[in-house]
Design a protein around this motif. Structure first.
Motif, short mmCIF file in Angstrom:
data_model
loop_
_atom_site.label_atom_id
_atom_site.label_comp_id
_atom_site.label_asym_id
_atom_site.label_seq_id
_atom_site.Cartn_x
_atom_site.Cartn_y
_atom_site.Cartn_z
N PHE A 251 -20.02 -35.30 -50.31
CA PHE A 251 -20.48 -34.03 -50.73
C PHE A 251 -20.93 -33.02 -49.90
O PHE A 251 -20.92 -31.93 -50.14
CB PHE A 251 -21.51 -34.50 -51.87
CG PHE A 251 -22.54 -33.54 -52.48
CD1 PHE A 251 -21.90 -32.72 -53.62
CD2 PHE A 251 -23.60 -32.88 -52.39
CE1 PHE A 251 -22.58 -31.84 -54.26
CE2 PHE A 251 -24.21 -31.92 -52.81
CZ PHE A 251 -23.67 -31.07 -53.80
N ALA A 252 -21.80 -33.47 -48.91
CA ALA A 252 -22.45 -32.90 -47.68
C ALA A 252 -21.00 -31.81 -47.23
O ALA A 252 -21.28 -30.79 -46.78
CB ALA A 252 -23.08 -33.39 -46.83
N ARG B 266 -18.36 -26.89 -46.55
CA ARG B 266 -17.24 -26.26 -46.59
C ARG B 266 -17.33 -25.15 -47.75
O ARG B 266 -16.85 -23.68 -47.48
CB ARG B 266 -16.23 -26.94 -47.12
CG ARG B 266 -14.76 -26.37 -47.04
CD ARG B 266 -13.57 -27.42 -47.69
NE ARG B 266 -12.47 -26.67 -47.78
CZ ARG B 266 -11.37 -27.39 -48.23
NH1 ARG B 266 -11.37 -28.75 -48.49
NH2 ARG B 266 -10.30 -26.81 -48.34
N TYR B 267 -17.88 -25.26 -48.72
CA TYR B 267 -18.16 -24.25 -49.85
C TYR B 267 -18.89 -23.15 -49.53
O TYR B 267 -18.57 -22.00 -49.75
CB TYR B 267 -18.54 -25.02 -51.31
CG TYR B 267 -19.03 -23.91 -52.25
CD1 TYR B 267 -17.74 -23.59 -53.13
CD2 TYR B 267 -20.01 -23.13 -52.44
CE1 TYR B 267 -18.00 -22.67 -54.16
CE2 TYR B 267 -20.32 -22.30 -53.44
CZ TYR B 267 -19.32 -21.98 -54.32
OH TYR B 267 -19.64 -21.25 -55.35
N SER C 290 -19.07 -17.54 -47.43
CA SER C 290 -19.44 -16.57 -46.72
C SER C 290 -18.24 -15.80 -46.35
O SER C 290 -18.45 -14.42 -46.25
CB SER C 290 -20.39 -17.29 -45.55
OG SER C 290 -20.47 -16.29 -44.55
N ASN C 291 -17.32 -16.35 -45.98
CA ASN C 291 -16.08 -15.64 -45.74
C ASN C 291 -15.40 -14.98 -46.61
O ASN C 291 -15.19 -13.67 -46.42
CB ASN C 291 -14.86 -16.87 -45.25
CG ASN C 291 -15.35 -17.54 -43.89
OD1 ASN C 291 -16.01 -17.05 -43.11
ND2 ASN C 291 -14.68 -18.59 -43.65
N TRP C 292 -15.53 -15.17 -48.10
CA TRP C 292 -14.99 -14.67 -48.96
C TRP C 292 -15.82 -13.27 -49.27
O TRP C 292 -15.35 -12.03 -49.58
CB TRP C 292 -15.18 -15.41 -50.47
CG TRP C 292 -14.68 -14.66 -51.57
CD1 TRP C 292 -13.37 -14.48 -52.21
CD2 TRP C 292 -15.54 -14.00 -52.64
NE1 TRP C 292 -13.77 -13.50 -53.20
CE2 TRP C 292 -14.91 -13.51 -53.50
CE3 TRP C 292 -17.03 -13.97 -52.67
CZ2 TRP C 292 -15.41 -12.80 -54.48
CZ3 TRP C 292 -17.63 -13.31 -53.57
CH2 TRP C 292 -16.85 -12.75 -54.78
N SER C 293 -17.40 -13.65 -49.08
CA SER C 293 -18.16 -12.36 -49.28
C SER C 293 -18.10 -11.44 -48.29
O SER C 293 -18.19 -10.01 -48.68
CB SER C 293 -19.59 -13.12 -49.21
OG SER C 293 -20.64 -11.95 -49.47
N SER C 294 -17.85 -11.80 -47.17
CA SER C 294 -17.45 -10.71 -45.98
C SER C 294 -16.26 -10.13 -46.26
O SER C 294 -16.23 -8.70 -45.97
CB SER C 294 -17.49 -11.50 -44.69
OG SER C 294 -18.63 -12.19 -44.41
#
Length: 162
Positions: free
Chosen positions: A132-133, A138-139, A144-148
């Protein structure tokens, strides 16, 4: 109101429909308080920024208006957690830096979050907790990459000011 999964929600779309509400519950239930959560968010943004972070960058990352970010940053400065500095890239810009107290506060909050994570997952196996961690990290990174990418696409000229 029930927090248990909806019937038939164990797979496919039903399960995925529960992700957003689950993330909202996590934010509400596992933080010390709204002020601590916001302060920790700002400290982490400044710490994790690969370059220089500005108040405008904080606003963009938090998805809030500049005055909201400015008030939050000002509170962190008043508490001795952040300081303003002159940009090394452009002397006309003011950037944000963590103070030693800010780094200590960020570390304290991370320790508290780990402790809460371990308490919540105490009935899990070590393998479940680790998996889970890994997926949560990873999520977060993929988010963060998607938002950028989204910000670059919506910003005239394709750049973001951090």
């Amino acid at each position: 109101m029930s927090n248990s999964p909806r019937p038939g929600a164990g797979d496919g779309e039903g399960l995925l429909d529960q992700v957003g509400p689950a993330l909202s519950r996590l934010r509400r239930r596992t933080s010390a308080g709204r002020g601590d959560l916001t302060r920790n968010l700002v400290l982490n943004l400044v710490h994790e920024c690969p370059g220089e972070m500005t108040v405008g960058g904080v606003a963009a990352e938090m998805g809030v208006a500049q005055p909201v970010a400015s008030r939050t940053v000002a509170a962190c400065i008043a508490d001795g957690l952040l300081r303003r500095a002159v940009s090394q890239e452009d002397g006309r810009r003011t950037v944000l830096e963590l103070t030693d107290a800010g780094e200590a506060e960020r570390s304290r909050f991370a320790s508290e979050q780990r402790e809460v994570f371990e308490l919540i997952t105490t009935a899990w196996t070590a393998a479940e907790r680790d998996q889970f961690a890994r997926f949560l990290i990873r999520y977060s990174q993929d988010s963060s990459n998607w938002s950028s990418r989204q910000r670059r696409q919506s910003t005239p000229g394709g750049g973001a000011d951090h």
